[in-house]
Write a protein that holds these residues in place. Structure first.
Motif, PDB file in Angstrom:
ATOM      1  N   MET A   1       0.813  -1.183   0.000  1.00 48.45           N
ATOM      2  CA  MET A   1       0.000   0.000   0.000  1.00 48.45           C
ATOM      3  C   MET A   1       0.863   1.255   0.000  1.00 48.45           C
ATOM      4  O   MET A   1       0.444   2.291  -0.491  1.00 48.45           O
ATOM      5  N   ASP A   3       3.356   1.988  -1.820  1.00 48.42           N
ATOM      6  CA  ASP A   3       3.864   2.388  -3.128  1.00 48.42           C
ATOM      7  C   ASP A   3       2.767   2.879  -4.056  1.00 48.42           C
ATOM      8  O   ASP A   3       2.979   3.008  -5.250  1.00 48.42           O
ATOM      9  N   LYS A   4       1.604   3.194  -3.525  1.00 50.18           N
ATOM     10  CA  LYS A   4       0.456   3.638  -4.319  1.00 50.18           C
ATOM     11  C   LYS A   4       0.126   5.096  -4.002  1.00 50.18           C
ATOM     12  O   LYS A   4       0.375   5.581  -2.910  1.00 50.18           O
ATOM     13  N   TRP A   6      -3.008   7.379  -3.509  1.00 50.82           N
ATOM     14  CA  TRP A   6      -4.444   7.279  -3.256  1.00 50.82           C
ATOM     15  C   TRP A   6      -5.095   8.627  -3.517  1.00 50.82           C
ATOM     16  O   TRP A   6      -4.644   9.657  -3.001  1.00 50.82           O
ATOM     17  N   ASP A  28      -1.449   1.509 -12.639  1.00 51.22           N
ATOM     18  CA  ASP A  28      -1.574   0.481 -11.601  1.00 51.22           C
ATOM     19  C   ASP A  28      -1.011   0.927 -10.256  1.00 51.22           C
ATOM     20  O   ASP A  28      -1.018   0.169  -9.293  1.00 51.22           O
ATOM     21  N   LYS A  29      -0.534   2.172 -10.181  1.00 46.77           N
ATOM     22  CA  LYS A  29      -0.033   2.732  -8.918  1.00 46.77           C
ATOM     23  C   LYS A  29      -0.970   3.798  -8.357  1.00 46.77           C
ATOM     24  O   LYS A  29      -0.679   4.411  -7.347  1.00 46.77           O
ATOM     25  N   ILE A  30      -2.092   4.032  -9.033  1.00 42.55           N
ATOM     26  CA  ILE A  30      -3.052   5.050  -8.612  1.00 42.55           C
ATOM     27  C   ILE A  30      -4.341   4.363  -8.161  1.00 42.55           C
ATOM     28  O   ILE A  30      -4.919   3.586  -8.907  1.00 42.55           O
ATOM     29  N   VAL A  31      -4.770   4.644  -6.946  1.00 41.33           N
ATOM     30  CA  VAL A  31      -6.006   4.081  -6.406  1.00 41.33           C
ATOM     31  C   VAL A  31      -7.052   5.183  -6.332  1.00 41.33           C
ATOM     32  O   VAL A  31      -6.802   6.240  -5.759  1.00 41.33           O
ATOM     33  N   ALA A  46      -5.471   0.965  -9.918  1.00 38.27           N
ATOM     34  CA  ALA A  46      -5.162  -0.003  -8.859  1.00 38.27           C
ATOM     35  C   ALA A  46      -6.383  -0.224  -7.967  1.00 38.27           C
ATOM     36  O   ALA A  46      -7.228   0.665  -7.815  1.00 38.27           O
ATOM     37  N   ARG A  48      -6.111  -1.513  -4.620  1.00 39.91           N
ATOM     38  CA  ARG A  48      -5.692  -1.062  -3.278  1.00 39.91           C
ATOM     39  C   ARG A  48      -4.201  -1.073  -3.157  1.00 39.91           C
ATOM     40  O   ARG A  48      -3.490  -1.537  -3.945  1.00 39.91           O
TER      41      ARG A  48
END
Length: 48
Positions: A1, A3-4, A6, A28-31, A46, A48
């Motif tokens: 979590m 490395d994302k 949010w 894939d790194k953006i939630v 992403a 989560r």
């Protein structure tokens, strides 16, 4: 979590997710935290 990126709220006209993508952050790194977890798999971002 850790490395994302949010996004909990997005009130920008063009969307902060687009700005992050343009800055080179992979999708894939953006939630999209403002979407319910059940809907996130359908966003292309992403989970989560």
């Amino acid at each position: 979590m850790g490395d994302k990126v949010w996004i909990h709220q997005d009130g920008l006209e063009d969307g902060i997710a687009d700005e992050l993508l343009n800055a080179g952050i992979p999708q894939d790194k953006i939630v999209l935290g403002f979407h319910h977890p059940d809907l996130r798999p359908y966003t292309g971002f992403a989970i989560r």
